[in-house]
Design a protein around this motif. Structure first.
Motif, PDB file in Angstrom:
ATOM      1  N   ALA A 135     -14.175  43.833 -27.548  1.00 57.64           N
ATOM      2  CA  ALA A 135     -14.306  42.744 -28.515  1.00 57.64           C
ATOM      3  C   ALA A 135     -14.374  41.378 -27.839  1.00 57.64           C
ATOM      4  O   ALA A 135     -14.415  40.347 -28.513  1.00 57.64           O
ATOM      5  N   GLY A 136     -14.374  41.371 -26.512  1.00 55.27           N
ATOM      6  CA  GLY A 136     -14.483  40.116 -25.779  1.00 55.27           C
ATOM      7  C   GLY A 136     -13.170  39.404 -25.556  1.00 55.27           C
ATOM      8  O   GLY A 136     -13.160  38.240 -25.121  1.00 55.27           O
ATOM      9  N   GLY A 137     -12.040  40.079 -25.814  1.00 56.52           N
ATOM     10  CA  GLY A 137     -10.741  39.453 -25.599  1.00 56.52           C
ATOM     11  C   GLY A 137     -10.204  39.747 -24.220  1.00 56.52           C
ATOM     12  O   GLY A 137     -10.766  40.538 -23.457  1.00 56.52           O
ATOM     13  N   LEU A 138      -9.080  39.125 -23.893  1.00 56.35           N
ATOM     14  CA  LEU A 138      -8.420  39.359 -22.614  1.00 56.35           C
ATOM     15  C   LEU A 138      -7.547  40.602 -22.727  1.00 56.35           C
ATOM     16  O   LEU A 138      -6.685  40.694 -23.607  1.00 56.35           O
ATOM     17  N   SER A 139      -7.753  41.542 -21.837  1.00 57.04           N
ATOM     18  CA  SER A 139      -7.049  42.819 -21.842  1.00 57.04           C
ATOM     19  C   SER A 139      -6.109  42.869 -20.638  1.00 57.04           C
ATOM     20  O   SER A 139      -6.564  42.888 -19.496  1.00 57.04           O
ATOM     21  N   VAL A 140      -4.797  42.897 -20.908  1.00 60.00           N
ATOM     22  CA  VAL A 140      -3.788  42.795 -19.857  1.00 60.00           C
ATOM     23  C   VAL A 140      -3.026  44.113 -19.732  1.00 60.00           C
ATOM     24  O   VAL A 140      -2.679  44.738 -20.739  1.00 60.00           O
ATOM     25  N   GLY A 141      -2.768  44.540 -18.504  1.00 64.73           N
ATOM     26  CA  GLY A 141      -1.982  45.740 -18.257  1.00 64.73           C
ATOM     27  C   GLY A 141      -0.826  45.460 -17.321  1.00 64.73           C
ATOM     28  O   GLY A 141      -1.028  44.868 -16.254  1.00 64.73           O
ATOM     29  N   LEU A 142       0.373  45.854 -17.721  1.00 62.61           N
ATOM     30  CA  LEU A 142       1.560  45.699 -16.883  1.00 62.61           C
ATOM     31  C   LEU A 142       1.988  47.092 -16.431  1.00 62.61           C
ATOM     32  O   LEU A 142       2.676  47.817 -17.159  1.00 62.61           O
ATOM     33  N   GLY A 143       1.563  47.486 -15.253  1.00 61.93           N
ATOM     34  CA  GLY A 143       1.824  48.824 -14.753  1.00 61.93           C
ATOM     35  C   GLY A 143       3.232  48.968 -14.205  1.00 61.93           C
ATOM     36  O   GLY A 143       3.934  47.987 -13.951  1.00 61.93           O
ATOM     37  N   ILE A 144       3.652  50.217 -14.017  1.00 58.58           N
ATOM     38  CA  ILE A 144       4.983  50.492 -13.493  1.00 58.58           C
ATOM     39  C   ILE A 144       4.910  51.615 -12.471  1.00 58.58           C
ATOM     40  O   ILE A 144       4.147  52.568 -12.630  1.00 58.58           O
ATOM     41  N   GLU A 145       5.714  51.508 -11.433  1.00 57.42           N
ATOM     42  CA  GLU A 145       5.817  52.553 -10.423  1.00 57.42           C
ATOM     43  C   GLU A 145       6.486  53.781 -11.030  1.00 57.42           C
ATOM     44  O   GLU A 145       7.593  53.700 -11.568  1.00 57.42           O
ATOM     45  N   LEU A 146       5.791  54.920 -10.996  1.00 56.96           N
ATOM     46  CA  LEU A 146       6.312  56.173 -11.529  1.00 56.96           C
ATOM     47  C   LEU A 146       6.169  57.265 -10.471  1.00 56.96           C
ATOM     48  O   LEU A 146       5.345  57.144  -9.567  1.00 56.96           O
ATOM     49  N   PRO A 147       6.943  58.356 -10.598  1.00 55.07           N
ATOM     50  CA  PRO A 147       6.883  59.414  -9.586  1.00 55.07           C
ATOM     51  C   PRO A 147       5.672  60.334  -9.725  1.00 55.07           C
ATOM     52  O   PRO A 147       5.631  61.391  -9.139  1.00 55.07           O
ATOM     53  N   PHE A 148       4.693  59.930 -10.517  1.00 54.17           N
ATOM     54  CA  PHE A 148       3.436  60.663 -10.606  1.00 54.17           C
ATOM     55  C   PHE A 148       2.321  59.635 -10.729  1.00 54.17           C
ATOM     56  O   PHE A 148       2.523  58.517 -11.166  1.00 54.17           O
ATOM     57  N   GLU A 149       1.118  60.035 -10.325  1.00 54.20           N
ATOM     58  CA  GLU A 149      -0.021  59.125 -10.410  1.00 54.20           C
ATOM     59  C   GLU A 149      -0.355  58.834 -11.869  1.00 54.20           C
ATOM     60  O   GLU A 149      -0.446  59.731 -12.684  1.00 54.20           O
ATOM     61  N   GLN A 150      -0.523  57.580 -12.186  1.00 51.02           N
ATOM     62  CA  GLN A 150      -0.953  57.209 -13.526  1.00 51.02           C
ATOM     63  C   GLN A 150      -2.054  56.168 -13.423  1.00 51.02           C
ATOM     64  O   GLN A 150      -3.145  56.348 -13.915  1.00 51.02           O
ATOM     65  N   GLY A 151      -1.799  55.102 -12.711  1.00 44.43           N
ATOM     66  CA  GLY A 151      -2.832  54.117 -12.437  1.00 44.43           C
ATOM     67  C   GLY A 151      -3.130  53.211 -13.613  1.00 44.43           C
ATOM     68  O   GLY A 151      -2.748  53.462 -14.750  1.00 44.43           O
ATOM     69  N   MET A 152      -3.852  52.138 -13.331  1.00 41.15           N
ATOM     70  CA  MET A 152      -4.255  51.171 -14.333  1.00 41.15           C
ATOM     71  C   MET A 152      -5.530  51.670 -15.004  1.00 41.15           C
ATOM     72  O   MET A 152      -6.480  52.079 -14.325  1.00 41.15           O
ATOM     73  N   ASN A 153      -5.553  51.671 -16.327  1.00 37.55           N
ATOM     74  CA  ASN A 153      -6.745  52.163 -17.011  1.00 37.55           C
ATOM     75  C   ASN A 153      -7.933  51.221 -16.784  1.00 37.55           C
ATOM     76  O   ASN A 153      -7.749  50.036 -16.476  1.00 37.55           O
ATOM     77  N   PRO A 154      -9.166  51.711 -16.909  1.00 40.66           N
ATOM     78  CA  PRO A 154     -10.338  50.929 -16.534  1.00 40.66           C
ATOM     79  C   PRO A 154     -10.661  49.763 -17.457  1.00 40.66           C
ATOM     80  O   PRO A 154     -11.551  48.966 -17.138  1.00 40.66           O
ATOM     81  N   VAL A 205      -8.503  47.375 -18.316  1.00 41.74           N
ATOM     82  CA  VAL A 205      -7.625  46.238 -18.018  1.00 41.74           C
ATOM     83  C   VAL A 205      -8.399  45.180 -17.239  1.00 41.74           C
ATOM     84  O   VAL A 205      -8.997  45.458 -16.201  1.00 41.74           O
ATOM     85  N   ASP A 206      -8.397  43.940 -17.760  1.00 34.00           N
ATOM     86  CA  ASP A 206      -9.039  42.810 -17.069  1.00 34.00           C
ATOM     87  C   ASP A 206      -8.070  42.141 -16.098  1.00 34.00           C
ATOM     88  O   ASP A 206      -8.464  41.692 -15.027  1.00 34.00           O
ATOM     89  N   LEU A 207      -6.817  42.045 -16.504  1.00 32.87           N
ATOM     90  CA  LEU A 207      -5.783  41.416 -15.686  1.00 32.87           C
ATOM     91  C   LEU A 207      -4.623  42.391 -15.581  1.00 32.87           C
ATOM     92  O   LEU A 207      -3.965  42.693 -16.579  1.00 32.87           O
ATOM     93  N   GLY A 208      -4.392  42.916 -14.393  1.00 31.83           N
ATOM     94  CA  GLY A 208      -3.333  43.906 -14.210  1.00 31.83           C
ATOM     95  C   GLY A 208      -2.277  43.445 -13.225  1.00 31.83           C
ATOM     96  O   GLY A 208      -2.590  42.834 -12.205  1.00 31.83           O
ATOM     97  N   VAL A 209      -1.025  43.730 -13.551  1.00 33.59           N
ATOM     98  CA  VAL A 209       0.098  43.419 -12.672  1.00 33.59           C
ATOM     99  C   VAL A 209       0.943  44.686 -12.555  1.00 33.59           C
ATOM    100  O   VAL A 209       1.311  45.282 -13.564  1.00 33.59           O
ATOM    101  N   ASN A 210       1.227  45.106 -11.338  1.00 39.07           N
ATOM    102  CA  ASN A 210       2.042  46.299 -11.124  1.00 39.07           C
ATOM    103  C   ASN A 210       3.471  45.922 -10.767  1.00 39.07           C
ATOM    104  O   ASN A 210       3.698  45.020  -9.956  1.00 39.07           O
TER     105      ASN A 210
END
Length: 277
Positions: A125-144, A146-151
């Protein structure tokens, strides 16, 4: 993504600060685990815990720096286990799209499932998409989407960012992690640790039992008051969720502007009275 048994499946890699790890390089414990572990017989913890304070400080600094210019935003929570063909995925996508069209950035945990759907809706929709990731004991990763991601390494640092930069919370069906985020928001609003902002639950069939428990045994035993039940808005339609957040935010801004104008008028009147004295 999730595997057939419902366990989050490998994603795009494991983030440890600026370092990306995959497969055999992924550690078996997380930073949170090591921080909260009971010290053993060794006195090495006396030296390592003090240094962890510097790492925790850096997470807050990096988070504040990355998100300082996000602007009006809403945090969206929900399960990482929801697959794209699930109805909840479509609901979350509509929530993200509606928020973006209303002028809000969308903040999620950055992972798959509901988080990915909300990020996707906002991004498309043209908005800002933010992802706040977290360290986990399995791979998860930032979804594709996310425009601005912070782990983050630490849950508590990440949760601060969810609250600090949001004008409200929209919560879709989820598990323990979603419940944790929901109750964190409720506690902060109930205790006035944050300016009261809207908390909207999407999905009556999923959340009704919890709200009935609140209104029944919890309230009847005096554990919460009648007003506490009003902190939550329950809807089925994603458009209603977005409209509630927008209306609440507008009313809050109007009240703040009125308070500022009233204060300025009082100061001006006091100045005139002093000048005439």
């Amino acid at each position: 993504m999730t595997s057939d048994d419902g366990v989050p499946a490998p994603g795009h890699g494991y983030r440890k600060g600026p370092v990306l790890l995959r497969r055999g390089q992924i550690p078996t414990t997380t930073t949170d685990q090591r921080l909260l572990a009971r010290p053993g017989s060794s006195a090495s913890w006396l030296h390592s815990d003090q240094w962890r304070v510097m790492r925790i400080q850096s997470e807050f600094v990096e988070g504040f720096s990355a998100l300082a210019e996000v602007g009006p935003a809403v945090s969206v929570f929900g399960s990482a286990r929801v697959k794209p063909e699930h109805p909840d995925f479509a609901l979350a996508e509509r929530v993200g799209r509606g928020l973006a069209e209303a002028g809000y950035a969308v903040i999620t945990g950055g992972g798959p499932g509901v988080m990915e759907a909300a990020n996707k809706g906002a991004s498309q929709a043209g908005g800002l998409s933010v992802g706040l990731g977290i360290e986990l004991p399995f791979e998860q990763g930032m979804n594709p989407w996310v425009d601005l991601g912070v782990n983050f390494r630490y849950f508590f640092a990440r949760k601060t960012m969810f609250v600090k930069y949001a004008q409200g919370f929209i919560v879709l069906p989820g598990g323990f992690g979603t419940f944790d985020e929901l109750f964190e928001a409720l506690t902060l609003v109930q205790t006035h640790k944050v300016t009261e902002f809207p908390i909207v639950l999407v999905g009556r069939d999923y959340w009704r039992g919890l709200l009935d428990w609140f209104a029944g045994p919890v309230r009847e035993r005096g554990m919460i008051g009648d007003r506490d039940l009003d902190l939550i808005k329950l809807v089925d339609d994603p458009d209603d969720a977005v409209a509630h957040v927008v209306a609440h935010d507008a009313a809050l801004r109007d009240a703040e502007e009125a308070a500022v104008a009233e204060s300025a008028a009082a100061e001006a009147a006091a100045a005139r009275a002093a000048a005439q004295a």
